[in-house]
Design an enzyme around this catalytic site. Sequence first.
Site, PDB file in Angstrom:
ATOM      1  N   VAL A  11       0.903  -1.142  -0.138  1.00  0.00           N
ATOM      2  CA  VAL A  11       0.151   0.005   0.144  1.00  0.00           C
ATOM      3  C   VAL A  11       0.776   1.264  -0.072  1.00  0.00           C
ATOM      4  CG1 VAL A  11      -1.519   1.282   1.317  1.00  0.00           C
ATOM      5  CG2 VAL A  11      -2.016  -1.170   0.990  1.00  0.00           C
ATOM      6  N   LYS A 205     -14.092   0.262   5.096  1.00  0.00           N
ATOM      7  CA  LYS A 205     -13.243  -0.749   4.474  1.00  0.00           C
ATOM      8  C   LYS A 205     -13.487  -1.935   4.934  1.00  0.00           C
ATOM      9  CE  LYS A 205      -9.574  -2.102   2.991  1.00  0.00           C
ATOM     10  NZ  LYS A 205      -9.228  -2.586   1.624  1.00  0.00           N
ATOM     11  N   GLY A 254     -13.775 -21.337  -5.792  1.00  0.00           N
ATOM     12  CA  GLY A 254     -12.572 -21.813  -5.805  1.00  0.00           C
ATOM     13  C   GLY A 254     -12.083 -22.677  -4.708  1.00  0.00           C
ATOM     14  N   CYS A 261      -5.410  -9.298   3.342  1.00  0.00           N
ATOM     15  CA  CYS A 261      -6.491  -8.679   3.781  1.00  0.00           C
ATOM     16  C   CYS A 261      -7.926  -9.376   4.346  1.00  0.00           C
ATOM     17  CB  CYS A 261      -6.812  -7.719   2.654  1.00  0.00           C
ATOM     18  SG  CYS A 261      -5.490  -6.488   2.462  1.00  0.00           S
ATOM     19  N   LYS A 264      -7.989 -11.699   7.621  1.00  0.00           N
ATOM     20  CA  LYS A 264      -7.710 -10.714   8.681  1.00  0.00           C
ATOM     21  C   LYS A 264      -8.807  -9.832   9.033  1.00  0.00           C
ATOM     22  CE  LYS A 264      -4.473  -7.235   7.388  1.00  0.00           C
ATOM     23  NZ  LYS A 264      -5.374  -5.810   7.501  1.00  0.00           N
TER      24      LYS A 264
HETATM   25  P1  NAD Z   1       3.124  -4.698   4.172  1.00  0.00           P
HETATM   26  O1  NAD Z   1       3.573  -5.662   5.153  1.00  0.00           O
HETATM   27  O2  NAD Z   1       3.420  -4.945   2.766  1.00  0.00           O
HETATM   28  O3  NAD Z   1       3.912  -3.347   4.530  1.00  0.00           O
HETATM   29  C1  NAD Z   1       4.215  -2.703   5.760  1.00  0.00           C
HETATM   30  C2  NAD Z   1       5.698  -2.101   5.520  1.00  0.00           C
HETATM   31  O4  NAD Z   1       5.616  -1.163   6.802  1.00  0.00           O
HETATM   32  C3  NAD Z   1       6.593  -2.963   5.655  1.00  0.00           C
HETATM   33  O5  NAD Z   1       7.564  -2.389   4.687  1.00  0.00           O
HETATM   34  C4  NAD Z   1       7.303  -2.605   6.991  1.00  0.00           C
HETATM   35  O6  NAD Z   1       8.591  -2.537   7.033  1.00  0.00           O
HETATM   36  C5  NAD Z   1       6.841  -1.191   7.259  1.00  0.00           C
HETATM   37  N1  NAD Z   1       6.762  -0.777   8.729  1.00  0.00           N
HETATM   38  C6  NAD Z   1       6.230  -1.369   9.905  1.00  0.00           C
HETATM   39  N2  NAD Z   1       6.586  -0.860  10.862  1.00  0.00           N
HETATM   40  C7  NAD Z   1       7.188   0.395  10.732  1.00  0.00           C
HETATM   41  C8  NAD Z   1       7.727   1.304  11.282  1.00  0.00           C
HETATM   42  N3  NAD Z   1       7.224   1.455  12.855  1.00  0.00           N
HETATM   43  N4  NAD Z   1       8.238   2.399  10.662  1.00  0.00           N
HETATM   44  C9  NAD Z   1       8.310   2.338   9.430  1.00  0.00           C
HETATM   45  N5  NAD Z   1       8.077   1.211   8.514  1.00  0.00           N
HETATM   46  C10 NAD Z   1       7.247   0.150   9.372  1.00  0.00           C
HETATM   47  O7  NAD Z   1       1.754  -4.066   4.276  1.00  0.00           O
HETATM   48  P2  NAD Z   1       0.544  -3.781   3.402  1.00  0.00           P
HETATM   49  O8  NAD Z   1      -0.112  -4.840   2.546  1.00  0.00           O
HETATM   50  O9  NAD Z   1       1.157  -2.638   2.636  1.00  0.00           O
HETATM   51  O10 NAD Z   1      -0.452  -3.223   4.326  1.00  0.00           O
HETATM   52  C11 NAD Z   1      -0.464  -2.157   4.901  1.00  0.00           C
HETATM   53  C12 NAD Z   1      -1.951  -1.660   5.492  1.00  0.00           C
HETATM   54  O11 NAD Z   1      -2.798  -1.493   4.447  1.00  0.00           O
HETATM   55  C13 NAD Z   1      -2.740  -2.821   6.488  1.00  0.00           C
HETATM   56  O12 NAD Z   1      -3.243  -2.150   7.169  1.00  0.00           O
HETATM   57  C14 NAD Z   1      -3.408  -3.509   5.267  1.00  0.00           C
HETATM   58  O13 NAD Z   1      -4.531  -4.143   5.870  1.00  0.00           O
HETATM   59  C15 NAD Z   1      -4.062  -2.387   4.538  1.00  0.00           C
HETATM   60  N6  NAD Z   1      -4.401  -2.756   2.973  1.00  0.00           N
HETATM   61  C16 NAD Z   1      -3.575  -3.454   2.345  1.00  0.00           C
HETATM   62  C17 NAD Z   1      -3.943  -3.860   1.191  1.00  0.00           C
HETATM   63  C18 NAD Z   1      -3.166  -4.998   0.422  1.00  0.00           C
HETATM   64  O14 NAD Z   1      -3.610  -5.341  -0.822  1.00  0.00           O
HETATM   65  N7  NAD Z   1      -2.101  -5.258   0.687  1.00  0.00           N
HETATM   66  C19 NAD Z   1      -4.948  -3.097   0.514  1.00  0.00           C
HETATM   67  C20 NAD Z   1      -5.784  -2.212   1.328  1.00  0.00           C
HETATM   68  C21 NAD Z   1      -5.450  -1.973   2.389  1.00  0.00           C
END
Ligand code: NAD
Length: 431
Positions: A11, A205, A254, A261, A264
Site C-alpha cells: 500500500v 473498508k 475456488g 486482507c 484478517k
Molecule cells: P506490508 O506488510 O506489505 O507493508 C508494511 C510496511 O511497513 C513494511 O515495509 C514494514 O517494514 C513497514 N513498517 C512497519 N512498521 C514500521 C515502522 N514502525 N516504521 C516504518 N515502517 C514500518 O503491508 P501492506 O500490505 O502494504 O498493508 C498495509 C496496510 O494497508 C494494512 O493495514 C493492510 O490491511 C492495508 N491494506 C492492504 C492492502 C493490500 O492489498 N495489501 C489493500 C488495502 C489496505
Amino acid sequence: MKIAVVGTGYVGLVLGACLAESGNDVVCVDKDAAKVRMLRRGKVPIYEPGLEELVKRNKTEGRLVFTTELPKAVRASTVVFIAVGTPQGEDGSADLRHVLGVAGQIAKAMNGYKVVVNKSTVPVGTAERVREVIRRETTHPFSVVSNPEFLKQGAAVDDFMKPDRVVIGAEDPRAAELMVSLHKPFTRTGAPIMVMDCASAELSKYAANAFLATKISFMNEIANVCDLFGADVDRVRQAMGSDRRIGSSFLFPGVGYGGSCFPKDVKAIAKFSADKKYDFKILKAVDAVNELQKRVLVKKIETHFGNLKGKTIAVWGLAFKPKTDDMREAPSVPIIEALLAKGAKVQAYDPEAAKTARGIFGSRVMFAARNYDALKGADALAVITEWQEFREPDFARIKKLLRAPVVFDGRNIYQPEQMKAQGFTYHSIGR
Ligand code: NAD
C-alpha cells in the site's frame, strides 16, 4: 504538496509513487533498512505490475525519495500517511502496535501543523486512539484523517490511479479540503470523493472487504451444493449474475480466499463487533466456510487416487492470487501441506511467488523453473492460482508430460467438455 508515507509495503509504496506521479514531493519511510537501500537503487522489493517503472521515473525526477529517518521526513512534510501493517493479533483483532507506535514517533518529530492520515486498515475508533497518542506527545496543531485504501494487489497502481471512490474520514474541514485536493488528480473521470466522519470511513473498508469475502464463501457453498446435485456452478453463476441487483463480478468459486486482507479483516470486524457484545454471525460462517473450502481440492485428489502415498502432484500457482508474489494466507499453503502429509510429492511452479514459497516449504517441495517442467512424471496437475499463462496451455504437451492425463482445476479455468474431449480426467469446483 510535501508528503511523507510511513511504510513502503504494497500500500505505502504504491501510494507514495502515485502521489509523486501527480507532482507531489514524497518521502517514503520504512524501518527496514535493506528495503530502503533497494528502493534507493530503483529496485522494487515486491511484484506489482507497473510499480517499478513508476518508482524509477519519480525517483529520477527527484519527486520520490526513500529513508529510514522518520523524524526528518515528518519535519519536511505537511501530510503524513501511516501505511504500516495491521496484522492479525492472537485473538483475531487487528494488531495496532505499528500504527500507534508510528503515531507516537510522528508526534515527537512535529515542527508545525500536520495532517496525519491513517491509510492502514484499522478498527473503528483507531483515529481517536491515534489522536490521543499524538496529543500526549506534542503541543503542535494537527488533524487526524482516516483514508482507507481499496486497491487490489496485482492491479494496485491502476486501482490507485483510477479508484472507484475515495473515502476520507475527517472531522476537521481544513484537513478534509487538503485531502480532497490531493485526490482530485485521480478522480477526473467522476469517481466520488466521499468525506465522512472517521468511524464511518474506518468501517467502510472492513464492510467492503467482509462483503467481498462473503460473496466468495457464498459461491463456494453454492459450488459444493452443485457438486452434490450434478448442477453446473458456471450456469448458476451466470443466471445469478445477470440479475442487476446481484451483478456478475466476484461470483467465482475456488479453493478459498487468502491474502493479507480478507482473512484478517473478516476476523477483525467479527472481533471488534464482539467487543461491543455484537455477535456477527454471518462473518463467523464466512470464515468457517473458507477454512473448509481450502480442503475441497485435496479431498477430490484423495478420492480420485484412493491413497496419495508415492503419488506426485504438479501444482500450478502458489501466490494467493494472480499477478502478485504475495503468499500471505495463500490457499496453496494448506493444500500443499495436506498433500505432503498424505504422502504425496509436490512439484510446483509459480511465475512470481516461488522465492517466497521456497522460504515456506524449503526442500519439501520441488520448484520448477518453468510451468511445463513441473509436470514431468507427475500423476496429476492441480491448478491453484489462475495466472493468465495457465489459461490456454498446450494440452497435448501436458498429456505427454504427465504420467496420466488427470487435472484438478481449483479455479475453473478450463472447460469440462473440452477437457473430456481431449482425453483428460478432469475435476473442478462445482461442475
Ligand atoms: P506490508 O506488510 O506489505 O507493508 C508494511 C510496511 O511497513 C513494511 O515495509 C514494514 O517494514 C513497514 N513498517 C512497519 N512498521 C514500521 C515502522 N514502525 N516504521 C516504518 N515502517 C514500518 O503491508 P501492506 O500490505 O502494504 O498493508 C498495509 C496496510 O494497508 C494494512 O493495514 C493492510 O490491511 C492495508 N491494506 C492492504 C492492502 C493490500 O492489498 N495489501 C489493500 C488495502 C489496505
